[in-house]
Enzyme design. Structure first.
Site, PDB file in Angstrom:
ATOM      1  N   HIS A  66     -44.426  71.408   3.272  1.00 21.70           N
ATOM      2  CA  HIS A  66     -44.806  71.614   1.872  1.00 21.70           C
ATOM      3  C   HIS A  66     -43.968  70.844   0.855  1.00 21.70           C
ATOM      4  CE1 HIS A  66     -48.148  74.324   2.192  1.00 21.70           C
ATOM      5  NE2 HIS A  66     -47.485  75.153   2.982  1.00 21.70           N
ATOM      6  N   ASP A 103     -49.904  70.995   6.662  1.00 21.16           N
ATOM      7  CA  ASP A 103     -49.363  71.490   5.395  1.00 21.16           C
ATOM      8  C   ASP A 103     -48.110  70.725   4.976  1.00 21.16           C
ATOM      9  OD1 ASP A 103     -51.438  73.209   5.192  1.00 21.16           O
ATOM     10  OD2 ASP A 103     -50.244  75.042   5.043  1.00 21.16           O
ATOM     11  N   ASN A 138     -54.747  73.388   6.153  1.00 22.95           N
ATOM     12  CA  ASN A 138     -55.648  73.806   5.081  1.00 22.95           C
ATOM     13  C   ASN A 138     -55.280  73.175   3.740  1.00 22.95           C
ATOM     14  OD1 ASN A 138     -53.357  75.713   5.378  1.00 22.95           O
ATOM     15  ND2 ASN A 138     -54.235  76.716   3.584  1.00 22.95           N
ATOM     16  N   HIS A 139     -54.002  72.894   3.504  1.00 16.59           N
ATOM     17  CA  HIS A 139     -53.620  72.298   2.219  1.00 16.59           C
ATOM     18  C   HIS A 139     -54.009  70.825   2.145  1.00 16.59           C
ATOM     19  CE1 HIS A 139     -51.436  75.565   0.145  1.00 16.59           C
ATOM     20  NE2 HIS A 139     -51.370  76.038   1.375  1.00 16.59           N
ATOM     21  N   HIS A 245     -53.285  73.742  13.190  1.00 16.83           N
ATOM     22  CA  HIS A 245     -52.609  74.391  12.073  1.00 16.83           C
ATOM     23  C   HIS A 245     -52.775  75.903  12.101  1.00 16.83           C
ATOM     24  CE1 HIS A 245     -50.673  74.769   8.234  1.00 16.83           C
ATOM     25  NE2 HIS A 245     -51.695  75.446   7.746  1.00 16.83           N
TER      26      HIS A 245
END
Length: 393
Positions: A66, A103, A138-139, A245
């Site tokens: 992230h 992510d 998902n990000h 993921h």
């Protein structure tokens, strides 16, 4: 079923030499290059990669990062694949295979630099008989959809502005700009924030619009960074291990792993005006609680689940792995408060420890797999010279 099966391997890694205290006495490079002679080359099937045969390789898996470049670097150093020096970003993993399970985007301010870092390391790793793979989370899919809700740090938009400017300075040479960005990103960030328009605390409307426009142009379907993400799968099989993921489920296998990877990749690469409406989104892979990038069936805290639910998830994991002839699965997506751990009777390893300052800023941990034996590598908070290695037999 449209299932992609991997090659069966007969390599047996030598045991790790240890000191009298029980600690590992060998270096990561020695482990990565062990095996007596040159191992067979790595072979990759699928576009994007779906099945990888990597005989005799040490595999290292890193969870969600992230946008935190500092923590990402530290995790790679912990894994023994990156030089400890902050400058240069030199691959030290030899024939190691590194996998990042998604992510990379959102919550931080150095997302493009991290993408650049992994691509740069992959070029270096290949020259030494290793490899670096990324799995989209998902990000990543949310950003391609234009969903920027989790770009909570203004620096995430600012980096896009700076990268677009840098790309122009490189005369639009994508490979040159993208691969070198990690080496210039820190300096350009300091220069930008020292400029009259670079005050990080004054995020006015004009700057916000410019940042949004820059990010949209890069990550929109068919955009330069969307096409870069399209190079990576949502499910990857390396030897006898599955990496994704959220989690691979039976209906994903029945649909077809290679088909999912191909459809997500095409969706990312094709400009939206060229391929119809929202129904073109590969729902089974990118949308819904039971999609590959969103599922938490395997990674949810056991304390939050009933005994029946835990038994069911273990049965599903066993059936899924059997159907793809795999021995284990590695997932991210759900921060593990107590660090990297295994669930579903040892079948699924959860490697998201929330390492980013935008999540938990937790102690670094990575998963190492050698000869199908998983090990958790930890770095103690109070002593960054000590490394603890826990064996899970």
């Amino acid at each position: 079923m449209a299932v992609v099966l991997s090659l069966r391997l007969g390599f047996v890694a030598p045991p790790y030499p240890r000191t009298s205290s029980g600690r590992l006495a060998t270096s990561f490079r020695a482990v990565a290059c062990a095996g007596g002679g040159t191992p067979s080359p790595i072979t990759v099937a699928g576009d994007p990669p779906t099945v990888v045969s990597a005989p005799g390789r040490r595999i290292v898996a890193i969870g969600d990062v992230h946008g935190d470049l500092s923590q990402t670097r530290a995790a790679l150093v912990l894994a023994g694949v990156l030089s400890a020096e902050s400058e240069g970003h030199v691959w030290t993993g030899g024939r190691t295979v590194l996998v990042q399970v998604g992510d990379i985007l959102d919550r931080g301010e150095d997302e493009i630099a991290i993408l650049s870092l992994f691509s740069s390391l992959n070029v270096q790793a290949k020259s030494q008989g290793g490899a670096v793979f990324q799995v989209n989370g998902n990000h990543e899919t949310m950003n391609v959809e234009g969903d920027f809700r989790y770009v909570v740090n203004p620096g995430g938009f600012e980096e896009c502005i700076r990268f677009v400017e840098y790309l122009d300075e490189c005369d639009g040479n994508w490979d040159n700009a993208f691969l070198s960005w990690v080496n210039v990103a820190e300096r350009r960030k300091k220069e930008y924030r020292a400029s009259p328009n670079g005050d990080h605390t004054r995020w006015n409307f004009v700057k916000k619009y410019s940042g949004f426009a820059a990010r949209s142009s890069l990550f929109k379907r068919g955009g330069l960074l969307a096409c870069e993400l399209a190079r990576h799968p949502v499910v990857l099989k390396i030897n006898d291990w599955i990496f994704c993921h959220g989690g691979l489920l039976p209906h994903h296998v029945e649909y077809g792993i290679e088909r999912m990877n191909r459809e997500v990749s095409m969706w990312m690469k094709c400009q939206s005006e060229d391929s119809g409406d929202e129904t073109d989104i590969p729902f089974i892979a990118t949308r819904g609680y039971d999609s590959v990038v969103w599922s938490r069936l395997y990674s949810q805290d056991p304390a939050e689940r009933t005994r029946r639910a835990l038994m069911l998830s273990s049965i599903i994991a066993e059936q899924t792995l059997k159907s793809v002839e795999a021995k284990g699965m590695v997932v991210g997506h759900t921060p593990q408060i107590h660090g990297v751990n295994c669930k579903c009777d040892g079948k699924v390893w959860c490697v998201d420890v929330g390492m980013s300052y935008g999540v938990l800023y937790s102690r670094l941990e990575v998963l190492e797999i050698v000869n199908d034996r998983p090990r958790v590598l930890k770095k103690q908070r109070d002593s960054y010279d000590e490394m603890e290695v826990l064996d899970y037999l």
